[in-house]
Motif scaffolding. Structure first.
Motif, PDB file in Angstrom:
ATOM      1  N   THR A   1       0.828  -1.210   0.000  1.00  0.00           N
ATOM      2  CA  THR A   1       0.000   0.000   0.000  1.00  0.00           C
ATOM      3  C   THR A   1       0.858   1.255   0.000  1.00  0.00           C
ATOM      4  O   THR A   1       1.803   1.373   0.784  1.00  0.00           O
ATOM      5  N   LYS A   2       0.490   2.173  -0.882  1.00  0.00           N
ATOM      6  CA  LYS A   2       1.215   3.432  -1.010  1.00  0.00           C
ATOM      7  C   LYS A   2       0.492   4.529  -0.233  1.00  0.00           C
ATOM      8  O   LYS A   2      -0.738   4.566  -0.209  1.00  0.00           O
ATOM      9  N   LEU A   3       1.270   5.414   0.357  1.00  0.00           N
ATOM     10  CA  LEU A   3       0.696   6.550   1.084  1.00  0.00           C
ATOM     11  C   LEU A   3       0.577   7.762   0.162  1.00  0.00           C
ATOM     12  O   LEU A   3       1.570   8.220  -0.402  1.00  0.00           O
ATOM     13  N   ILE A   4      -0.638   8.271   0.029  1.00  0.00           N
ATOM     14  CA  ILE A   4      -0.858   9.536  -0.668  1.00  0.00           C
ATOM     15  C   ILE A   4      -1.138  10.580   0.429  1.00  0.00           C
ATOM     16  O   ILE A   4      -2.098  10.442   1.191  1.00  0.00           O
ATOM     17  N   ALA A   5      -0.298  11.597   0.491  1.00  0.00           N
ATOM     18  CA  ALA A   5      -0.469  12.635   1.508  1.00  0.00           C
ATOM     19  C   ALA A   5      -1.474  13.667   0.999  1.00  0.00           C
ATOM     20  O   ALA A   5      -1.236  14.326  -0.015  1.00  0.00           O
ATOM     21  N   VAL A   6      -2.598  13.766   1.671  1.00  0.00           N
ATOM     22  CA  VAL A   6      -3.643  14.701   1.224  1.00  0.00           C
ATOM     23  C   VAL A   6      -3.374  16.077   1.824  1.00  0.00           C
ATOM     24  O   VAL A   6      -3.533  16.302   3.026  1.00  0.00           O
ATOM     25  N   SER A   7      -2.923  16.990   0.956  1.00  0.00           N
ATOM     26  CA  SER A   7      -2.419  18.281   1.426  1.00  0.00           C
ATOM     27  C   SER A   7      -3.427  19.411   1.280  1.00  0.00           C
ATOM     28  O   SER A   7      -3.092  20.575   1.525  1.00  0.00           O
TER      29      SER A   7
END
Ligand code: PLP
Length: 223
Positions: free
Chosen positions: A21-27
């Protein structure tokens, strides 16, 4: 502080998902200076839900960031992100796909997209139903689109503490994902590998149910 949070999260996600699983940082809503701190911790995938906010951040932040659009996209804004967007998570109509295809072609690109599914109990969230998903994939007009690539599905579970309900919704999404994966092989514009599900409140459940991308905002940046 943000560095510690990111380090712990990356470690946890890696362990829980066995590296799948990849982390997408919601900015979204966080200023570019804070986003840069997360970048300096090694993160490269960032998600925004509005084009108006994505564009200035794309211009001011380092060029090797992979930008994800995770919020509803109005067709007339597509042209602004088509030159650079890494993945659009929130496609929920053939009409929007056709516009993305058109703008991608102008930029001589193939734009990767996810189809957003409606899995929650709430009425306000966008997305396709199970039947709408397969109608779209079966539509001959879809097969003609050569400048988009459907990489998988995205969904948001209900905003509730009821784990059984959340799990049920993630399972539902996963089953659409597997059906699309198994029944639509060898179609040029489909390459179903990504399942974008899980936010700050439910990412552990999402990983357990097979998520390949979790989209975390407050868990990284605070409130
Ligand atoms: C805001 C947002 C997120 C992140 O939400 P958090 O609860 O802050 O992790 C994820 N996905 C979408 C589509 C969002 O709009």
């Amino acid at each position: 502080m943000i560095a510690q949070r990111i380090e712990q999260l990356l470690k946890e996600i890696k362990t829980l998902s066995q590296g799948k699983t990849k982390l997408i940082a919601v900015s979204k809503t966080y200023p570019a200076t804070i986003v840069k701190q997360a970048y300096d911790c090694g993160l490269r995938d960032f998600g925004e839900n509005r084009v108006q906010e994505l564009l200035p951040k794309h211009e001011t932040l380092p060029p090797d960031i992979d930008w994800h659009l995770i919020g509803h996209l109005q067709a007339n804004k597509t042209k602004y992100i088509a030159p650079f967007v890494q993945l659009i998570h929130s496609v929920d109509s053939l009409k929007l796909l056709q516009e993305i295809d058109k703008q991608a072609q102008k930029n001589n690109r193939i734009v990767p997209c996810l189809l957003q599914m409606f899995i929650a109990q709430e009425e306000t969230k966008f997305g396709l139903s199970h039947d709408e998903l397969f109608e779209l994939l079966d539509n001959p007009a879809f097969a003609n689109l050569q400048h988009i690539r459907i990489k998988g599905l995205m969904g948001m579970a209900s905003n509730t503490d009821n784990e059984t309900q959340i799990r049920k919704e993630f399972k539902q999404l996963r089953s659409c994902f597997e059906r699309a994966q198994n029944n639509y092989k060898n179609i040029a514009n489909l390459d179903i590998t990504e399942l974008s599900m899980g936010m700050s409140n439910d990412y552990r459940l999402a990983i357990d149910e097979g998520s390949t991308m979790v989209r975390l905002g407050s868990k990284i940046f605070g409130r």
